[in-house]
Scaffold this motif. Structure first.
Motif, PDB file in Angstrom:
ATOM      1  N   ILE A 213       0.856  -1.185   0.000  1.00 41.63           N
ATOM      2  CA  ILE A 213       0.000   0.000   0.000  1.00 41.63           C
ATOM      3  C   ILE A 213       0.889   1.232   0.000  1.00 41.63           C
ATOM      4  O   ILE A 213       1.850   1.307   0.758  1.00 41.63           O
ATOM      5  CB  ILE A 213      -0.870   0.007   1.286  1.00 41.63           C
ATOM      6  CG1 ILE A 213      -1.802  -1.201   1.296  1.00 41.63           C
ATOM      7  CG2 ILE A 213      -1.634   1.313   1.432  1.00 41.63           C
ATOM      8  CD1 ILE A 213      -2.470  -1.456   2.642  1.00 41.63           C
ATOM      9  N   GLY A 223       4.212   4.705   3.847  1.00 34.71           N
ATOM     10  CA  GLY A 223       3.219   3.651   4.028  1.00 34.71           C
ATOM     11  C   GLY A 223       3.703   2.306   3.508  1.00 34.71           C
ATOM     12  O   GLY A 223       3.237   1.250   3.932  1.00 34.71           O
ATOM     13  N   GLU A 251       5.769  -9.963   8.052  1.00 32.54           N
ATOM     14  CA  GLU A 251       5.351  -8.595   8.365  1.00 32.54           C
ATOM     15  C   GLU A 251       4.628  -7.969   7.162  1.00 32.54           C
ATOM     16  O   GLU A 251       3.604  -7.316   7.310  1.00 32.54           O
ATOM     17  CB  GLU A 251       6.577  -7.747   8.729  1.00 32.54           C
ATOM     18  CG  GLU A 251       6.217  -6.307   9.062  1.00 32.54           C
ATOM     19  CD  GLU A 251       7.450  -5.429   9.198  1.00 32.54           C
ATOM     20  OE1 GLU A 251       7.954  -5.324  10.326  1.00 32.54           O
ATOM     21  OE2 GLU A 251       7.904  -4.856   8.182  1.00 32.54           O
ATOM     22  N   MET A 254       1.109  -9.108   6.934  1.00 36.30           N
ATOM     23  CA  MET A 254       0.304  -8.455   7.965  1.00 36.30           C
ATOM     24  C   MET A 254      -0.061  -7.025   7.518  1.00 36.30           C
ATOM     25  O   MET A 254      -1.209  -6.594   7.620  1.00 36.30           O
ATOM     26  CB  MET A 254       1.126  -8.439   9.252  1.00 36.30           C
ATOM     27  CG  MET A 254       0.579  -7.616  10.377  1.00 36.30           C
ATOM     28  SD  MET A 254       1.936  -7.296  11.543  1.00 36.30           S
ATOM     29  CE  MET A 254       2.511  -5.702  10.950  1.00 36.30           C
ATOM     30  N   ARG A 255       0.927  -6.323   6.973  1.00 40.30           N
ATOM     31  CA  ARG A 255       0.685  -4.933   6.571  1.00 40.30           C
ATOM     32  C   ARG A 255      -0.303  -4.825   5.409  1.00 40.30           C
ATOM     33  O   ARG A 255      -1.013  -3.841   5.274  1.00 40.30           O
ATOM     34  CB  ARG A 255       1.997  -4.233   6.206  1.00 40.30           C
ATOM     35  CG  ARG A 255       2.843  -3.901   7.427  1.00 40.30           C
ATOM     36  CD  ARG A 255       4.080  -3.092   7.084  1.00 40.30           C
ATOM     37  NE  ARG A 255       3.788  -1.759   6.581  1.00 40.30           N
ATOM     38  CZ  ARG A 255       3.396  -0.735   7.332  1.00 40.30           C
ATOM     39  NH1 ARG A 255       3.263  -0.888   8.624  1.00 40.30           N
ATOM     40  NH2 ARG A 255       3.151   0.442   6.789  1.00 40.30           N
ATOM     41  N   LYS A 257      -2.968  -6.306   5.049  1.00 45.38           N
ATOM     42  CA  LYS A 257      -4.367  -6.423   5.484  1.00 45.38           C
ATOM     43  C   LYS A 257      -4.901  -5.131   6.102  1.00 45.38           C
ATOM     44  O   LYS A 257      -6.057  -5.072   6.504  1.00 45.38           O
ATOM     45  CB  LYS A 257      -4.482  -7.543   6.529  1.00 45.38           C
ATOM     46  CG  LYS A 257      -4.189  -8.911   5.958  1.00 45.38           C
ATOM     47  CD  LYS A 257      -4.571  -9.998   6.955  1.00 45.38           C
ATOM     48  CE  LYS A 257      -4.050 -11.343   6.505  1.00 45.38           C
ATOM     49  NZ  LYS A 257      -3.172 -11.948   7.528  1.00 45.38           N
ATOM     50  N   MET A 258      -4.097  -4.112   6.141  1.00 47.94           N
ATOM     51  CA  MET A 258      -4.424  -2.858   6.829  1.00 47.94           C
ATOM     52  C   MET A 258      -5.831  -2.337   6.559  1.00 47.94           C
ATOM     53  O   MET A 258      -6.549  -1.945   7.452  1.00 47.94           O
ATOM     54  CB  MET A 258      -3.382  -1.816   6.429  1.00 47.94           C
ATOM     55  CG  MET A 258      -3.652  -0.432   6.932  1.00 47.94           C
ATOM     56  SD  MET A 258      -2.959  -0.147   8.569  1.00 47.94           S
ATOM     57  CE  MET A 258      -3.584   1.489   8.911  1.00 47.94           C
ATOM     58  N   TYR A 259      -6.225  -2.285   5.295  1.00 47.82           N
ATOM     59  CA  TYR A 259      -7.506  -1.635   4.973  1.00 47.82           C
ATOM     60  C   TYR A 259      -8.571  -2.620   4.504  1.00 47.82           C
ATOM     61  O   TYR A 259      -9.509  -2.235   3.819  1.00 47.82           O
ATOM     62  CB  TYR A 259      -7.291  -0.538   3.923  1.00 47.82           C
ATOM     63  CG  TYR A 259      -6.487   0.606   4.466  1.00 47.82           C
ATOM     64  CD1 TYR A 259      -7.051   1.489   5.379  1.00 47.82           C
ATOM     65  CD2 TYR A 259      -5.156   0.786   4.108  1.00 47.82           C
ATOM     66  CE1 TYR A 259      -6.309   2.530   5.911  1.00 47.82           C
ATOM     67  CE2 TYR A 259      -4.409   1.812   4.643  1.00 47.82           C
ATOM     68  CZ  TYR A 259      -4.991   2.682   5.539  1.00 47.82           C
ATOM     69  OH  TYR A 259      -4.262   3.712   6.066  1.00 47.82           O
ATOM     70  N   GLU A 262     -12.143  -1.512   5.378  1.00 46.42           N
ATOM     71  CA  GLU A 262     -12.612  -0.364   4.617  1.00 46.42           C
ATOM     72  C   GLU A 262     -12.934  -0.770   3.177  1.00 46.42           C
ATOM     73  O   GLU A 262     -13.928  -0.336   2.611  1.00 46.42           O
ATOM     74  CB  GLU A 262     -11.560   0.756   4.619  1.00 46.42           C
ATOM     75  CG  GLU A 262     -11.418   1.495   5.939  1.00 46.42           C
ATOM     76  CD  GLU A 262     -10.560   0.766   6.961  1.00 46.42           C
ATOM     77  OE1 GLU A 262     -10.093  -0.354   6.669  1.00 46.42           O
ATOM     78  OE2 GLU A 262     -10.382   1.307   8.073  1.00 46.42           O
TER      79      GLU A 262
END
Lengths: 274, 462
Positions: A213, A223, A251, A254-255, A257-259, A262
């Motif tokens: 992202i 980001g 890692e 995992m990152r 999946k942030m949004y 939304e």
């Protein structure tokens, strides 16, 4: 405004577009990416450059309709305009000096791996290509890849094309009887993780391409942080190519999946309104 | 007779309880009557100390006199003859440490509210949009400006007034730099920034968006088509703390957080596509203006508790007093003499808390401020779901990395001649945060102005 001059469906939800962006086409190199924003309300998303035509001034993008923006993009037709199109961003891949390369593409990653494989082939390297898809309906760029590879292996998760298995299975069996001086793996993070794990055992240099992202693509937002060899790197300016043996894939997964929440919210809303 | 009121006339503001739930502008601006009353507080000093405090040398007594005489167009003309972005400067300049600091009225009482008056004049004229067409004799020489922020816009504006054909290359889809991606709507409405930039471009400036110089074109290529190049690419690279847990989901650089909200309009999600994640509790690390902007934005997006975590005490907070005051009014919690040591995540990788350590102040350090010292065994946990890191930015290295002849400091800033802003390359100038490191809008504008003057001399003697 940037015109879509050509559009083709590569499979049910993967589309290819050629966009008129002469200045970007003049400079683009394999491994680099563009950022686009479809309209005034749109999000900025990164897409890897899947090809370029310097004389016609065209940039090829290939994308899967997975989120809000790519679904919207997929609805545009040839002749339509994209509001913003920025590039070429990121560092170009270093592909010089290799003799025997294996290029691995997973799903949509195949489209991004293609220009790398082609570039290696153009530079005179022997190129084996391994691609993996969920099923035979999703196979991408088979003819294009065959034309530039010494050997092309296509596997499917369900075996619907006759070869069942993962790209790592093919790579493992190849490594029983031959050796490569470079492996390039582009696709889902989980695939790049396992390819890198395997090649590490064999001590083969491995380049992977990150697509996290990001907002600006020029080093400003941070980001796109990726941990490489214990240090934080920005995929947009330090990458998107990194040494697969040094990337913290867990890692990165995992990152990514942030949004998700939304995205789901917006996609459900769109369905509701449609 | 001047108005001898010892204090500035207050500018009407939105009620703090209401405004911390919306993104409308906090300060509402003077009415005509208030502006005239405030303007009459000016003593029209012959030696004009205020002007010396202005990085772009606005003739302050001159424009105030015109305002007192009710000639707003003239006041605007006086301001814009040296300052191309007055509605912006009236809002975001730190007047208390510049013009107003030197105001004679300020010796015994409060200085004249110069910033508020500048804002009033600019807003009134922008509303009328009857910008007089200026007579500019074109000289057919071309200048490229890299970066459409305050430095670049000012440099471009001044050169255009001198008759140059100026092209601004902007990396984003919209010009304005920090004015559009950094400073929030409630402090600087974006419609107004657009209008002020539009007024400027009417002088004959072309803005090319989506042009990342160093990638699509480099400085050498620009020098083929343009007689001179000005680099004003700002301090774009965010700093992180390098503490464990900084890559958990929910940790933002202030750059990313504010860009999502301001440039990409995430505060209007889902009307706009870009999301931003705000939890119930938010920690903002840092004590500058950017930290205040981030904290106040988080509050407006619905966070219940927003903490400013700063390692020194209130006296050392680098933010403007006005910003600190506004933040407090809006319910931001100041957690001072506190420094983060670790960010703690849950099993899905989302932030759930921040571990901090208490600090005390020691001897003064190189920056002249008391050095914060750790208090041992004072670790404590604050439950938060979002962490925003606002501890500063460094210059964007893109141009440095793609222009081998360009000399830079070890920290990345471009080295320039102090008087001309010329870099190590003939015909290439630079100014703003890319030279100084993160500073203010008005200092960047001052640098753009200085460079424009030097570029004019350079090209006319070439």
């Amino acid at each position: 405004m940037y015109e879509i001059v050509y559009k083709r469906d590569l499979n049910n939800n993967v589309k290819m577009m050629k966009v008129a962006a002469p200045l970007i086409a003049k400079k683009a190199m394999p491994g680099q990416f563009i950022m686009l924003r479809i309209d005034e309300h749109g999000e900025r998303i990164p897409l890897t450059i899947a090809g370029y035509d310097r004389t016609k001034g065209l940039i090829t993008i290939i994308f899967q309709e997975v989120g809000q923006t790519t679904i919207k993009l997929g609805k545009l037709k040839s002749g339509d305009m994209i509001l913003d199109f920025v590039g070429p961003l990121g560092k170009a891949s270093h592909l010089e000096g290799y003799k025997n390369a294996c290029v691995i593409g997973g799903g949509l990653g195949t489209a991004i791996a293609y220009p790398q494989a082609k570039h290696l082939h153009d530079l005179g390297a022997n190129v084996d290509v391994i691609t993996g898809f969920r099923n035979s309906d999703l196979i991408l760029l088979e003819d294009e890849l065959r034309a530039i590879s010494n050997n092309l292996f296509i596997t499917t998760d369900d075996g619907s094309n006759g070869t069942k298995g993962f790209v790592t299975d093919v790579l493992k069996s190849q490594l029983q009887h031959k050796t490569y001086d470079l492996v390039i793996a582009i696709g889902p993070l989980i695939m790049m993780k396992f390819v890198s794990k395997l090649t590490k055992e064999y001590g083969i240099k491995t380049i992977i391409s990150m697509n996290p992202i990001m907002v600006d693509g020029t080093g400003m937002c941070g980001g796109c942080r990726v941990t490489v060899d214990g240090k934080t790197k920005f995929a947009c300016v330090d990458g998107p190519d990194f040494d697969g043996h040094l990337v913290d894939f867990d890692e990165a997964m995992m990152r990514q999946k942030m949004y998700h929440k939304e995205e789901e919210h917006k996609c459900k809303m769109e369905q509701h309104h449609a | 007779m001047p108005n001898m009121s010892p204090t500035k006339y207050k500018m009407p503001e939105q009620d703090p309880i209401k405004r911390n739930k919306n993104f409308n502008e906090v300060a509402l601006g003077y009415t005509h009557e208030l502006a005239i009353e405030e303007a009459m507080r000016c003593l029209d000093c012959k030696h004009m100390p205020c002007v010396k405090g202005c990085p772009v040398n606005v003739d302050i007594p001159g424009f105030i006199k015109a305002l007192v005489g009710n000639n707003i167009p003239k006041a605007y003309e006086i301001i814009t003859s040296t300052n191309s972005l007055p509605a912006i400067c009236g809002r975001v300049c730190p007047q208390e440490s510049q013009c107003e600091l030197l105001c004679v009225r300020g010796i015994k009482h409060e200085p004249v509210a110069i910033g508020r008056l500048e804002r009033y004049v600019a807003d009134t004229m922008l509303e009328k949009t009857i910008t007089k067409k200026k007579n500019i004799t074109k000289n057919k020489m071309k200048v490229a400006v890299v970066g459409g922020g305050p430095a670049g816009l000012t440099c471009a504006g001044d050169l255009a007034l001198l008759g140059y054909e100026v092209t601004i290359f902007e990396a984003f889809h919209e010009a304005g730099g920090v004015l559009v991606y950094g400073i929030p709507e409630f402090r600087l409405p974006k419609e107004l920034v657009k209008k002020e930039i539009a007024t400027l471009t009417k002088l004959g400036i072309t803005i090319k968006p989506n042009m990342v110089i160093g990638r699509i074109l480099d400085i050498e290529e620009l020098l083929v088509d343009f007689g001179a190049v000005f680099i004003g690419t700002g301090a774009g690279l965010p700093r992180f703390m390098n503490i464990p847990g900084e890559n958990y989901n929910g940790v933002y650089s202030s750059n990313e957080f504010l860009t999502r909200i301001n440039l990409m309009k995430a505060y209007k999600f889902p009307e706009y596509d870009t999301p931003v994640r705000i939890g119930k509790n938010v920690a903002v690390v840092g004590g500058g203006n950017v930290a205040m902007d981030a904290a106040r934005s988080a509050k407006r997006l619905g966070a219940k508790n927003v903490y400013i975590i700063y390692r020194r005490s209130e006296d050392e907070l680098p933010a403007r007093e006005e910003e600190i005051h506004h933040a407090k009014e809006e319910g931001i919690i100041f957690t001072l003499l506190t420094n983060p040591t670790k960010i703690i995540g849950d099993e899905d990788g989302n932030v759930k808390a921040i571990e901090c350590i208490k600090m005390k102040l020691g001897e003064k350090d190189d920056s002249g401020r008391a050095r914060p010292i750790k208090i041992n065994n004072s670790e404590h946990i604050i439950d938060v779901n979002t962490v925003i890191i606002a501890i500063g930015q460094t210059p964007n290295p893109l141009i440095k990395n793609t222009t081998s002849a360009l000399k830079t400091h070890s920290w990345g800033g471009i080295i320039v001649d102090d008087d001309t802003m010329q870099t190590s390359i003939d015909g290439v100038y630079a100014g703003g945060d890319i030279v100084t490191g993160a500073a203010t809008v008005i200092l960047a504008m001052g640098a753009g102005k200085k460079a424009a003057k030097a570029i004019d001399v350079y090209l006319k003697n070439k």
